[in-house]
Design an enzyme around this catalytic site. Structure first.
Site, PDB file in Angstrom:
ATOM      1  N   CYS A   1     -69.617   5.982 -29.529  1.00  0.00           N
ATOM      2  CA  CYS A   1     -69.557   6.584 -30.864  1.00  0.00           C
ATOM      3  C   CYS A   1     -70.619   7.663 -31.014  1.00  0.00           C
ATOM      4  O   CYS A   1     -71.562   7.743 -30.232  1.00  0.00           O
ATOM      5  CB  CYS A   1     -69.806   5.523 -31.950  1.00  0.00           C
ATOM      6  SG  CYS A   1     -68.716   4.096 -31.897  1.00  0.00           S
TER       7      CYS A   1
ATOM      8  N   CYS B   1     -64.472   6.256 -29.751  1.00  0.00           N
ATOM      9  CA  CYS B   1     -64.175   5.522 -30.979  1.00  0.00           C
ATOM     10  C   CYS B   1     -63.039   6.209 -31.734  1.00  0.00           C
ATOM     11  O   CYS B   1     -63.031   7.434 -31.877  1.00  0.00           O
ATOM     12  CB  CYS B   1     -65.430   5.463 -31.837  1.00  0.00           C
ATOM     13  SG  CYS B   1     -65.182   4.736 -33.473  1.00  0.00           S
TER      14      CYS B   1
ATOM     15  N   CYS C   1     -71.419   7.251 -36.907  1.00  0.00           N
ATOM     16  CA  CYS C   1     -70.206   6.425 -37.017  1.00  0.00           C
ATOM     17  C   CYS C   1     -70.376   5.352 -38.095  1.00  0.00           C
ATOM     18  O   CYS C   1     -71.409   4.677 -38.154  1.00  0.00           O
ATOM     19  CB  CYS C   1     -69.898   5.763 -35.679  1.00  0.00           C
ATOM     20  SG  CYS C   1     -68.372   4.777 -35.709  1.00  0.00           S
TER      21      CYS C   1
ATOM     22  N   CYS D   1     -64.842   7.499 -35.563  1.00  0.00           N
ATOM     23  CA  CYS D   1     -65.738   8.660 -35.694  1.00  0.00           C
ATOM     24  C   CYS D   1     -65.350   9.801 -34.759  1.00  0.00           C
ATOM     25  O   CYS D   1     -65.848  10.907 -34.897  1.00  0.00           O
ATOM     26  CB  CYS D   1     -67.180   8.246 -35.439  1.00  0.00           C
ATOM     27  SG  CYS D   1     -67.569   7.806 -33.725  1.00  0.00           S
TER      28      CYS D   1
END
Length: 373
Positions: free
Chosen positions: A50, A81, A54, A84
């Site tokens: 991430c 991810c 995030c 994000c």
């Protein structure tokens, strides 16, 4: 703002690594968006990376590794991810809805009752059918599959921490142990009890050799090749192999893998078009379908992600196909480098785009040479 970002960058990369990681971790805890683009953090329990801002729950520090770029995280086996989108996201009008759906699933996936499309639809104001379509278009998976991935990630984390199987199963949100044992071999590669032992009954032999693409590592169980990876340094590749199953009996054995390694090296040089080698990999049913389709792509040719999705009978699964390519554990043996974007772009490659370009060029040159002769 530029001067401020420069200060952040100098703070991160000057001084020793421990100080830099402490600063990065503080940025993650505070969801500091000013650090977005400076680094990404990867979580070993979920195998996802991430950006610092995030909105997902903060992981435990011991599960986190920092990388300077998304490509470095992917080269070590982590996936971006869905929330994000650390590699950057397009202007998607449904992005906020998808984020709300992810939030709801993340907060409720361990409940006693399964999350229904009706409940999700009521939460975000969409019909169940439309919600399912929007979510799958954005993420490549269904809400149910997303919830399952969260449960499995939590289960794996608890088992690695030493929790007993019964507690781990129910704390992760599985309604019964029988349901888990039906699905676990495809996602864990073994039963939960074996996974809890860190693969203690699994014997893995590996070897590391130099090649024209940098460093090649090949690892195998008694059943076949379980890992083929490329990188700049053998140590990083060995660490990645050991991370998933810390208690497995992993040992270097150059001799036993000699023939397979020689074949792969010849393939890298364009001197052995077909790699018909046995594999022993953990995979979901969907991943296996994709990987089998990749092995059928002729040497010297490419397919788009959309064409692969069409070939497996699921033309809407383009993004899921790309994800299956990104998680392929046996590079070259399963030739994910032969899958490119529909617009002709090279697309991603977890071992580095330049390696993908080199492999494709050598295959094309080899095919042309064979035709002309």
């Amino acid at each position: 703002m530029i001067a401020e970002q420069t200060i952040f960058r100098d703070t991160l990369y000057m001084g020793n690594a421990l100080e830099g990681d402490a600063i990065r971790w503080e940025a993650v805890l505070s969801r500091d968006a000013r650090f977005d683009g400076e680094f990404v953090y990867a979580v070993s329990s979920t195998e996802i990376y991430c950006k610092p801002s995030c909105p997902s729950r903060r992981p435990k520090r011991e599960h986190v590794t920092f990388f300077e770029a998304p490509e470095a995280a992917e080269a070590n086996g982590f996936r971006p991810c869905k929330r994000c989108q650390p590699k950057g996201k397009a202007d998607d009008p449904n992005a906020e809805v998808v984020r709300l759906i992810c939030d709801y699933i993340e907060e409720n996936h361990t409940g006693e009752k399964p999350i229904t499309l009706a409940a999700l639809g009521e939460h975000v104001g969409l019909s169940p059918f439309h919600l399912q379509r929007v979510f799958k278009q954005a993420t490549g998976i269904t809400p149910r599959q997303y919830a399952e991935s969260l449960r499995m990630g939590q289960l794996k984390a608890r088992l690695k921490e030493g929790d007993n199987v019964t507690n781990a199963v129910y704390e992760a949100g599985y309604g019964s142990s029988s349901r888990l044992y039906e699905t676990a071999p495809g996602q864990l590669g073994m039963t939960p009890t074996e996974y809890r032992r860190g693969g203690a009954q699994t014997r893995i032999a590996y070897t590391v050799v130099p090649c024209t693409l940098g460093t090649l590592m090949v690892a195998a169980t008694e059943k076949g090749i379980c890992s083929v990876s490329l990188g700049d340094a053998g140590d990083a590749l060995q660490e990645r192999l050991a991370r998933e199953f810390p208690a497995a009996q992993i040992s270097r054995d150059d001799a036993v893998l000699g023939d397979w390694v020689a074949a792969i090296l010849r393939h890298i040089e364009g001197k052995e078009p077909q790699l018909d080698l046995p594999v022993d990999v953990r995979a979901t049913i969907f991943q296996r379908r994709v990987w089998e389709a990749l092995r059928s792509i002729p040497y010297g040719t490419t397919r788009s992600y959309a064409q692969v999705a069409q070939a497996i009978g699921d033309p809407k699964a383009t993004r899921a196909v790309a994800q299956a390519c990104a998680t392929n554990p046996v590079a070259l043996v399963v030739p994910c480098h032969r899958v490119v974007r529909s617009d002709g772009g090279i697309g991603g490659y977890r071992w580095g785009a330049w390696r993908k370009e080199t492999l494709l060029r050598r295959e094309q040159e080899g095919t042309m040479s064979a035709t002309s002769s």
